[in-house]
Design an enzyme around this catalytic site. Structure first.
Site, mmCIF file in Angstrom:
data_model
loop_
_atom_site.group_PDB
_atom_site.id
_atom_site.type_symbol
_atom_site.label_atom_id
_atom_site.label_comp_id
_atom_site.label_asym_id
_atom_site.label_seq_id
_atom_site.Cartn_x
_atom_site.Cartn_y
_atom_site.Cartn_z
ATOM 1 N N GLU A 114 -24.517 17.788 12.559
ATOM 2 C CA GLU A 114 -23.757 17.810 11.297
ATOM 3 C C GLU A 114 -23.723 19.242 10.798
ATOM 4 O O GLU A 114 -24.625 20.018 11.112
ATOM 5 C CB GLU A 114 -24.464 16.952 10.229
ATOM 6 C CG GLU A 114 -24.490 15.488 10.552
ATOM 7 C CD GLU A 114 -25.477 14.730 9.653
ATOM 8 O OE1 GLU A 114 -25.877 15.254 8.594
ATOM 9 O OE2 GLU A 114 -25.841 13.618 10.039
ATOM 10 N N LYS A 116 -24.485 22.090 8.265
ATOM 11 C CA LYS A 116 -25.512 22.265 7.235
ATOM 12 C C LYS A 116 -24.816 22.844 6.014
ATOM 13 O O LYS A 116 -24.414 24.008 6.003
ATOM 14 C CB LYS A 116 -26.609 23.195 7.751
ATOM 15 C CG LYS A 116 -27.761 23.344 6.806
ATOM 16 C CD LYS A 116 -28.945 23.910 7.562
ATOM 17 C CE LYS A 116 -30.064 24.468 6.728
ATOM 18 N NZ LYS A 116 -30.076 24.349 5.322
ATOM 19 N N ASP A 118 -24.258 24.384 2.474
ATOM 20 C CA ASP A 118 -25.091 25.296 1.693
ATOM 21 C C ASP A 118 -24.978 24.973 0.205
ATOM 22 O O ASP A 118 -24.199 25.579 -0.526
ATOM 23 C CB ASP A 118 -24.641 26.743 1.971
ATOM 24 C CG ASP A 118 -25.752 27.731 1.654
ATOM 25 O OD1 ASP A 118 -26.872 27.292 1.367
ATOM 26 O OD2 ASP A 118 -25.473 28.942 1.700
ATOM 27 N N TYR A 224 -25.601 12.367 3.465
ATOM 28 C CA TYR A 224 -25.991 12.413 4.879
ATOM 29 C C TYR A 224 -27.322 11.745 5.210
ATOM 30 O O TYR A 224 -27.747 11.755 6.354
ATOM 31 C CB TYR A 224 -25.991 13.853 5.393
ATOM 32 C CG TYR A 224 -26.808 14.836 4.566
ATOM 33 C CD1 TYR A 224 -28.189 14.720 4.468
ATOM 34 C CD2 TYR A 224 -26.180 15.867 3.877
ATOM 35 C CE1 TYR A 224 -28.932 15.606 3.718
ATOM 36 C CE2 TYR A 224 -26.914 16.770 3.125
ATOM 37 C CZ TYR A 224 -28.294 16.632 3.040
ATOM 38 O OH TYR A 224 -29.027 17.506 2.281
ATOM 39 N N LYS A 312 -29.739 27.915 12.310
ATOM 40 C CA LYS A 312 -29.205 28.832 11.288
ATOM 41 C C LYS A 312 -28.316 29.888 11.919
ATOM 42 O O LYS A 312 -28.717 30.518 12.904
ATOM 43 C CB LYS A 312 -30.366 29.536 10.572
ATOM 44 C CG LYS A 312 -31.189 28.622 9.677
ATOM 45 C CD LYS A 312 -30.435 28.339 8.390
ATOM 46 C CE LYS A 312 -31.326 27.821 7.291
ATOM 47 N NZ LYS A 312 -32.130 28.774 6.607
ATOM 48 N N CYS A 406 -10.878 54.443 -23.239
ATOM 49 C CA CYS A 406 -10.075 53.661 -22.295
ATOM 50 C C CYS A 406 -9.339 54.617 -21.348
ATOM 51 O O CYS A 406 -8.683 55.554 -21.808
ATOM 52 C CB CYS A 406 -9.076 52.811 -23.069
ATOM 53 S SG CYS A 406 -7.824 52.061 -22.015
ATOM 54 N N CYS A 409 -5.311 54.264 -22.518
ATOM 55 C CA CYS A 409 -4.736 54.719 -23.793
ATOM 56 C C CYS A 409 -5.612 55.756 -24.506
ATOM 57 O O CYS A 409 -5.190 56.358 -25.482
ATOM 58 C CB CYS A 409 -4.482 53.526 -24.725
ATOM 59 S SG CYS A 409 -5.996 52.783 -25.345
ATOM 60 N N CYS A 424 -11.140 47.448 -23.886
ATOM 61 C CA CYS A 424 -10.273 48.236 -24.735
ATOM 62 C C CYS A 424 -9.673 47.238 -25.717
ATOM 63 O O CYS A 424 -9.053 46.259 -25.308
ATOM 64 C CB CYS A 424 -9.167 48.880 -23.916
ATOM 65 S SG CYS A 424 -7.989 49.709 -24.993
ATOM 66 N N CYS A 429 -2.525 49.042 -26.328
ATOM 67 C CA CYS A 429 -2.879 49.832 -25.141
ATOM 68 C C CYS A 429 -1.926 49.459 -24.010
ATOM 69 O O CYS A 429 -1.747 48.277 -23.701
ATOM 70 C CB CYS A 429 -4.317 49.533 -24.719
ATOM 71 S SG CYS A 429 -4.710 50.154 -23.070
HETATM 72 S S1 IVH Z 1 -30.984 16.343 6.619
HETATM 73 C C1 IVH Z 1 -35.321 15.078 6.582
HETATM 74 N N1 IVH Z 1 -28.473 17.082 6.819
HETATM 75 O O1 IVH Z 1 -30.744 21.647 4.457
HETATM 76 C C2 IVH Z 1 -33.932 15.540 6.724
HETATM 77 N N2 IVH Z 1 -29.927 18.398 5.474
HETATM 78 O O2 IVH Z 1 -33.029 23.174 5.490
HETATM 79 C C3 IVH Z 1 -33.402 16.084 5.474
HETATM 80 N N3 IVH Z 1 -28.825 20.257 4.338
HETATM 81 O O3 IVH Z 1 -33.159 20.262 2.316
HETATM 82 C C4 IVH Z 1 -32.225 16.923 5.555
HETATM 83 N N4 IVH Z 1 -26.811 19.877 5.113
HETATM 84 O O4 IVH Z 1 -30.716 20.485 1.454
HETATM 85 C C5 IVH Z 1 -29.674 17.352 6.291
HETATM 86 N N5 IVH Z 1 -26.223 17.579 7.043
HETATM 87 C C6 IVH Z 1 -27.411 17.851 6.519
HETATM 88 C C7 IVH Z 1 -27.621 18.935 5.638
HETATM 89 C C8 IVH Z 1 -28.906 19.185 5.138
HETATM 90 C C9 IVH Z 1 -27.535 20.646 4.330
HETATM 91 C C10 IVH Z 1 -29.899 20.953 3.579
HETATM 92 C C11 IVH Z 1 -30.800 20.044 2.780
HETATM 93 C C12 IVH Z 1 -32.194 20.288 3.310
HETATM 94 C C13 IVH Z 1 -32.054 21.639 3.924
HETATM 95 C C14 IVH Z 1 -33.089 21.873 4.995
#
Ligand code: IVH
Length: 668
Positions: A114, A116, A118, A224, A312, A406, A409, A424, A429
């Site tokens: 999935e 991740k 932010d 999720y 990451k 400014c 002017c 300003c 102006c």
């Molecule tokens: S699963 C025990 N799925 O990433 C599993 N986390 O670095 C719990 N996050 O605290 C997390 N997208 O805030 C999961 N598709 C995703 C996610 C996700 C973002 C965040 C979440 C978690 C952090 C961990």
């Protein structure tokens, strides 16, 4: 006693509103116009006003209004909210896979990847389908109660049909990039410190004591995971994601199932670049063992589950130097410092300038002319300085100071009490007048095609305009006389000006450049009051009652509309025939009912996203690639392999002209 038929009517309305809200916010494909939706909503509000006994906390009318619990009460989770162990390379993922297979004693493992997201994680508690509590992650054992604020997020259902008696849904609250950029623009104008990124903006927006503020921030939620649950058996992550969709949560569609870690690694690589095109920030991918029985047999450490991993992506940053600091003017006279940078390549473009927002920002980061700095792109678009490399200082760097006068002017610059912005305040102006005119004609405001900064400058130099009202009395011969304007461009400009008269109240209000009032706020006001006369007649309290409008915006708008100079401009616009009412969108046709459409090549009249919106609004669905389900392909210029594939499969192909005709969109 409330008559039974009223109760039934209220329930029926709520059901209908929930359904259309879901189509609008989660599926992004509304079936009715905003106007029809508002009517339905208003009918429910009226009934609830007449019979207050029928109001329940899960009614769609109760998204905003409750009070945030004082200092966000602490609540212990039934099941801890764990975090994830990180991986930074393919080999670390292979190690993870080895540990999983060894732990399970089998090579038969499926993974789900999935995105991740932010943002910040959230635990939502539902009892008998009703949302009763929303908790932030806190330290993972004890979270903070932000229920009143999460209720304002439209992609979080307040009531779920056929839900189990107890269920905790976990996911990520995030701020879409577009909302983040608009929010920071508004903060710059107001002289408030901008947020560094979408995640900070989402976090700051959730921790508000006034849910009205959260409501105006346009947050969203991807579900999720589950916390504790009773009365529902789910066997895998894939099944869970499907079930969450059935419960009407927004589930990120970019998940995939793999039967080998090499497949997972391929998926992770594929998204490294693709993720930049999304409308929200991601900082990696999450890899999860699909089968829940396998997940529990693997278990967890105190901190992280052993069945999941976060991969990451490295942050996109570049090093450069600040060559000089310049000052430009914004639409309300705010003087904004920006850094001219030694050109550097970053995430697909060459960056030469970064906004420094205001003096507080410069002081906080201690940015000096000549400094070596690290830059990144906030919300993927706005170049920002994240830090100064002080080790590289030579002692020759110069501290920047805001000019006392400014730059346009020459009047003294003022710093308003309690604000970080310098402005300003001379209403005459030239810089302020110019910015107001440019803002009025800009795309998100009255959208006068061809009226860019250079044309505004020429009109000003020829003393033809002084305020936006003057645009509408310009004649072809006036414009022909100015620099670089031929007969054809002059007549196009006159037509574009005339065309802009019908944009409607929201665009007009935004275009007037009222301090603190952004595009979104203008829409909310227009939606509520419908005509400018009603806004003018409203008291400041009445304006403030509008969902998403706080005290500061309400006060500023009220003051603006009670200033004689501004009313004169408004009258000029009115007399010129500029529409002073909210435009009501007619419901479009259903020309693409049941069609699975692929858009390919370049369209000359609009972007592919806009074309996709039209198709969805008219009953069709849009796919990114040609499959056996595709029923129609719209081919613009330079269409390539998708067009060939469609032809080979014998799928109907239409060109842009035919598409516009079918959609009922006039070609401009
Ligand atoms: S699963 C025990 N799925 O990433 C599993 N986390 O670095 C719990 N996050 O605290 C997390 N997208 O805030 C999961 N598709 C995703 C996610 C996700 C973002 C965040 C979440 C978690 C952090 C961990």
């Amino acid at each position: 006693m409330v008559p039974e038929e009223i109760r039934q009517k209220v329930e029926a309305l709520r059901k209908e509103i929930r359904h259309h809200s879901y189509l609008y916010y989660v599926k992004d494909s509304p079936e009715i116009s905003d106007y029809e939706f508002d009517h339905m909503y208003r009918a429910l509000v009226d009934l609830e006003k007449e019979y207050p006994e029928v109001v329940t906390p899960d009614s769609p009318t109760q998204r905003v209004g409750g009070k945030a619990s004082d200092d966000f009460r602490k609540v212990r989770f039934r099941k801890p909210m764990l975090s994830l162990a990180n991986a930074f390379s393919a080999d670390e993922l292979r190690d993870f896979d080895r540990r999983v297979r060894e732990g399970l004693g089998t090579d038969k493992v499926e993974y789900i990847t999935e995105l991740k997201i932010d943002g910040l994680s959230m635990n939502l508690i539902y009892e008998n389908g009703r949302l009763v509590q929303g908790l932030t992650r806190g330290d993972g054992r004890v979270g903070e109660d932000v229920t009143a604020n999460v209720k304002t997020i439209h992609t979080i259902p307040l009531y779920i049909e056929n839900a189990p008696p107890y269920m905790e849904v976990r996911g990520e609250v995030y701020m879409p990039r577009k909302s983040f950029i608009a929010l920071n623009e508004e903060r710059d104008e107001a002289g408030i410190m901008p947020f560094a990124n979408c995640r900070n903006a989402a976090a700051g927006s959730l921790r508000q004591l006034d849910p009205h503020v959260t409501a105006a921030r346009n947050l969203a939620f991807f579900a999720y995971a589950l916390g504790d649950i009773q009365g529902l058996e789910i066997h895998s992550q894939e099944e869970l994601l499907k079930q969450l969709e059935i419960f009407h949560f927004q589930v990120n569609p970019n998940y995939r199932k793999w039967d080998s870690i090499e497949g997972v690694i391929g998926g992770v690589n594929e998204w490294e670049l693709k993720r930049h095109d999304l409308g929200y920030d991601t900082d990696g991918m999450v890899i999860k063992v699909n089968d829940f029985a396998q997940q529990s047999s693997l278990g967890a450490t105190v901190k992280d589950p052993k069945w999941a991993m976060a991969y990451k992506y490295p942050p996109e940053e570049a090093e450069t130097t600040v060559e000089r600091i310049i000052v430009t003017m914004g639409r309300t006279g705010v003087l904004t410092p920006s850094a001219d940078l030694a050109p550097v390549h970053l995430a697909g473009t060459t960056v030469k300038r970064a906004t420094l927002h205001n003096m507080d920002f410069i002081h906080e980061k201690d940015i000096r002319v000549g400094d070596h700095v690290i830059i990144y792109k906030a919300g993927e678009i706005i170049p920002e300085i994240s830090k100064v490399l002080t080790d590289k200082r030579t002692g020759k760097e110069e501290i920047f100071e805001m000019p006392d006068t400014c730059p346009i002017c020459g009047d003294p610059v003022q710093r308003i009490e309690g604000e970080a912005a310098y402005r300003c305040v001379n209403p005459e102006c030239g810089g302020v007048v110019r910015e107001k005119l440019i803002h009025f004609s800009s795309r998100d405001a009255m959208d006068i095609e061809g009226m860019g900064p250079s044309v505004v400058d020429s009109l000003l130099a020829a003393h033809l305009v002084n305020d936006p009202g003057d645009f509408y009395t310009l004649k072809q011969e006036d414009i022909e006389g100015i620099e670089r304007m031929g007969e054809k461009s002059a007549s196009n400009l006159v037509a574009a000006i005339a065309d802009s008269k019908g944009r409607g109240l929201a665009k007009l209000l935004f275009g007037l450049g009222v301090r603190f009032l952004g595009a979104k706020g203008a829409e909310l006001i227009a939606h509520r009051f419908r005509t400018l006369d009603r806004v003018i007649a409203a008291g400041v309290d009445e304006i403030q009652e509008t969902e998403g409008i706080g005290k500061v915006i309400a006060g500023s708008l009220y003051d603006y509309l009670h200033d004689v100079k501004n009313l004169t401009i408004i009258n000029k616009l009115k007399n010129a025939g500029v529409l002073m009412e909210e435009v009501v969108q007619e419901t479009e046709g259903r020309a693409f009912e049941g069609e699975m459409v692929v858009l390919t090549g370049k369209l000359s009249s609009m972007g592919r996203r806009e074309a996709g919106d039209i198709i969805k609004r008219q009953g069709g669905d849009v796919q990114s690639s040609v499959t056996n389900k595709t029923t129609l392909v719209v081919a613009g210029e330079d269409a390539g392999s998708k067009l060939e594939k469609a032809r080979a499969k014998g799928i109907t192909v239409i060109d842009e002209e035919t598409f516009l005709a079918r959609a009922g969109v006039p070609r401009q």
